[in-house]
Write a protein that holds these residues in place. Sequence first.
Motif, mmCIF file in Angstrom:
data_model
loop_
_atom_site.group_PDB
_atom_site.id
_atom_site.type_symbol
_atom_site.label_atom_id
_atom_site.label_comp_id
_atom_site.label_asym_id
_atom_site.label_seq_id
_atom_site.Cartn_x
_atom_site.Cartn_y
_atom_site.Cartn_z
ATOM 1 N N LYS A 110 48.371 33.371 46.397
ATOM 2 C CA LYS A 110 49.388 33.831 45.435
ATOM 3 C C LYS A 110 48.960 33.493 44.009
ATOM 4 O O LYS A 110 49.115 34.309 43.093
ATOM 5 C CB LYS A 110 50.738 33.201 45.748
ATOM 6 N N ASP A 111 48.434 32.279 43.833
ATOM 7 C CA ASP A 111 47.961 31.887 42.503
ATOM 8 C C ASP A 111 46.816 32.791 42.049
ATOM 9 O O ASP A 111 46.770 33.209 40.891
ATOM 10 C CB ASP A 111 47.480 30.439 42.513
ATOM 11 N N SER A 112 45.922 33.112 42.969
ATOM 12 C CA SER A 112 44.796 33.979 42.636
ATOM 13 C C SER A 112 45.279 35.347 42.170
ATOM 14 O O SER A 112 44.793 35.877 41.162
ATOM 15 C CB SER A 112 43.875 34.127 43.853
ATOM 16 N N ARG A 113 46.234 35.914 42.891
ATOM 17 C CA ARG A 113 46.797 37.215 42.481
ATOM 18 C C ARG A 113 47.447 37.117 41.104
ATOM 19 O O ARG A 113 47.301 38.004 40.269
ATOM 20 C CB ARG A 113 47.831 37.681 43.502
ATOM 21 N N HIS A 114 48.198 36.042 40.893
ATOM 22 C CA HIS A 114 48.882 35.835 39.612
ATOM 23 C C HIS A 114 47.876 35.807 38.458
ATOM 24 O O HIS A 114 48.046 36.509 37.459
ATOM 25 C CB HIS A 114 49.681 34.525 39.661
ATOM 26 N N TYR A 115 46.841 34.992 38.611
ATOM 27 C CA TYR A 115 45.837 34.896 37.551
ATOM 28 C C TYR A 115 45.099 36.224 37.351
ATOM 29 O O TYR A 115 44.794 36.604 36.229
ATOM 30 C CB TYR A 115 44.828 33.786 37.850
ATOM 31 N N PHE A 116 44.832 36.923 38.450
ATOM 32 C CA PHE A 116 44.150 38.211 38.341
ATOM 33 C C PHE A 116 44.985 39.191 37.525
ATOM 34 O O PHE A 116 44.470 39.878 36.643
ATOM 35 C CB PHE A 116 43.857 38.782 39.735
ATOM 36 N N GLU A 117 46.274 39.245 37.820
ATOM 37 C CA GLU A 117 47.165 40.156 37.097
ATOM 38 C C GLU A 117 47.268 39.801 35.614
ATOM 39 O O GLU A 117 47.481 40.682 34.783
ATOM 40 C CB GLU A 117 48.545 40.152 37.741
ATOM 41 N N LYS A 118 47.105 38.527 35.276
ATOM 42 C CA LYS A 118 47.151 38.098 33.882
ATOM 43 C C LYS A 118 45.805 38.293 33.170
ATOM 44 O O LYS A 118 45.717 38.083 31.969
ATOM 45 C CB LYS A 118 47.543 36.617 33.805
ATOM 46 N N GLY A 119 44.775 38.665 33.949
ATOM 47 C CA GLY A 119 43.466 38.867 33.351
ATOM 48 C C GLY A 119 42.627 37.601 33.274
ATOM 49 O O GLY A 119 41.567 37.591 32.646
ATOM 50 N N ASP A 120 43.096 36.526 33.895
ATOM 51 C CA ASP A 120 42.341 35.272 33.937
ATOM 52 C C ASP A 120 41.496 35.293 35.207
ATOM 53 O O ASP A 120 41.839 34.706 36.227
ATOM 54 C CB ASP A 120 43.302 34.081 33.924
ATOM 55 N N TYR A 121 40.379 36.008 35.134
ATOM 56 C CA TYR A 121 39.548 36.250 36.306
ATOM 57 C C TYR A 121 38.831 34.994 36.786
ATOM 58 O O TYR A 121 38.605 34.829 37.983
ATOM 59 C CB TYR A 121 38.563 37.376 36.030
ATOM 60 N N PHE A 122 38.498 34.119 35.872
ATOM 61 C CA PHE A 122 37.836 32.866 36.240
ATOM 62 C C PHE A 122 38.747 32.023 37.131
ATOM 63 O O PHE A 122 38.327 31.544 38.190
ATOM 64 C CB PHE A 122 37.427 32.092 34.980
ATOM 65 N N SER A 123 39.999 31.849 36.732
ATOM 66 C CA SER A 123 40.954 31.070 37.531
ATOM 67 C C SER A 123 41.275 31.778 38.836
ATOM 68 O O SER A 123 41.417 31.144 39.884
ATOM 69 C CB SER A 123 42.241 30.818 36.744
ATOM 70 N N SER A 124 41.386 33.099 38.788
ATOM 71 C CA SER A 124 41.648 33.880 39.992
ATOM 72 C C SER A 124 40.541 33.670 41.010
ATOM 73 O O SER A 124 40.798 33.417 42.194
ATOM 74 C CB SER A 124 41.752 35.367 39.650
ATOM 75 N N PHE A 125 39.289 33.748 40.551
ATOM 76 C CA PHE A 125 38.155 33.555 41.439
ATOM 77 C C PHE A 125 38.158 32.143 42.025
ATOM 78 O O PHE A 125 37.931 31.952 43.221
ATOM 79 C CB PHE A 125 36.845 33.817 40.695
ATOM 80 N N GLY A 126 38.441 31.155 41.209
ATOM 81 C CA GLY A 126 38.473 29.772 41.678
ATOM 82 C C GLY A 126 39.510 29.557 42.766
ATOM 83 O O GLY A 126 39.239 28.919 43.793
ATOM 84 N N CYS A 127 40.697 30.098 42.559
ATOM 85 C CA CYS A 127 41.770 29.950 43.550
ATOM 86 C C CYS A 127 41.432 30.660 44.854
ATOM 87 O O CYS A 127 41.631 30.108 45.946
ATOM 88 C CB CYS A 127 43.089 30.500 43.005
ATOM 89 N N SER A 128 40.917 31.867 44.756
ATOM 90 C CA SER A 128 40.616 32.612 45.975
ATOM 91 C C SER A 128 39.454 31.977 46.727
ATOM 92 O O SER A 128 39.460 31.911 47.959
ATOM 93 C CB SER A 128 40.348 34.090 45.686
ATOM 94 N N ASP A 129 38.475 31.474 46.000
ATOM 95 C CA ASP A 129 37.339 30.829 46.650
ATOM 96 C C ASP A 129 37.772 29.555 47.378
ATOM 97 O O ASP A 129 37.309 29.282 48.487
ATOM 98 C CB ASP A 129 36.274 30.510 45.602
ATOM 99 N N TYR A 130 38.656 28.793 46.780
ATOM 100 C CA TYR A 130 39.156 27.573 47.412
ATOM 101 C C TYR A 130 39.943 27.909 48.676
ATOM 102 O O TYR A 130 39.738 27.295 49.731
ATOM 103 C CB TYR A 130 40.024 26.789 46.427
ATOM 104 N N ALA A 131 40.819 28.889 48.586
ATOM 105 C CA ALA A 131 41.622 29.300 49.746
ATOM 106 C C ALA A 131 40.724 29.808 50.865
ATOM 107 O O ALA A 131 40.937 29.488 52.045
ATOM 108 C CB ALA A 131 42.623 30.380 49.336
ATOM 109 N N TYR A 132 39.714 30.567 50.515
ATOM 110 C CA TYR A 132 38.772 31.097 51.504
ATOM 111 C C TYR A 132 38.071 29.942 52.226
ATOM 112 O O TYR A 132 37.890 29.977 53.444
ATOM 113 C CB TYR A 132 37.757 32.007 50.813
#
Length: 81
Positions: free
Chosen positions: A41-63
């Motif tokens: 959810k955090d990854s999607r949130h950051y992606f929608e805000k255009g914060d791709y670095f944080s989005s990638f970090g969150c999704s990578d951790y969850a993965y």
Amino acid sequence: MQDKRAQKSLEKLEIRITDIRNLGFHKKYPEIFELASQYTKDSRHYFEKGDYFSSFGCSDYAYGLLDAILIIEGKKGEFPE
């Protein structure tokens, strides 16, 4: 370029979530699954805000959390990256 990488990471994560659900491991490891879901959810949130670095970090951790479940269960080899 960052947006494509973050998007690909999020898509890969959503497939892994489906894999874990289909195997029923979300019930066996509810705390880990919930934590991975929150990071998703955090990854999607950051992606929608255009914060791709944080989005990638969150999704990578969850993965990584979900991959750990597959490793513990001896199923990692059955699910390609």
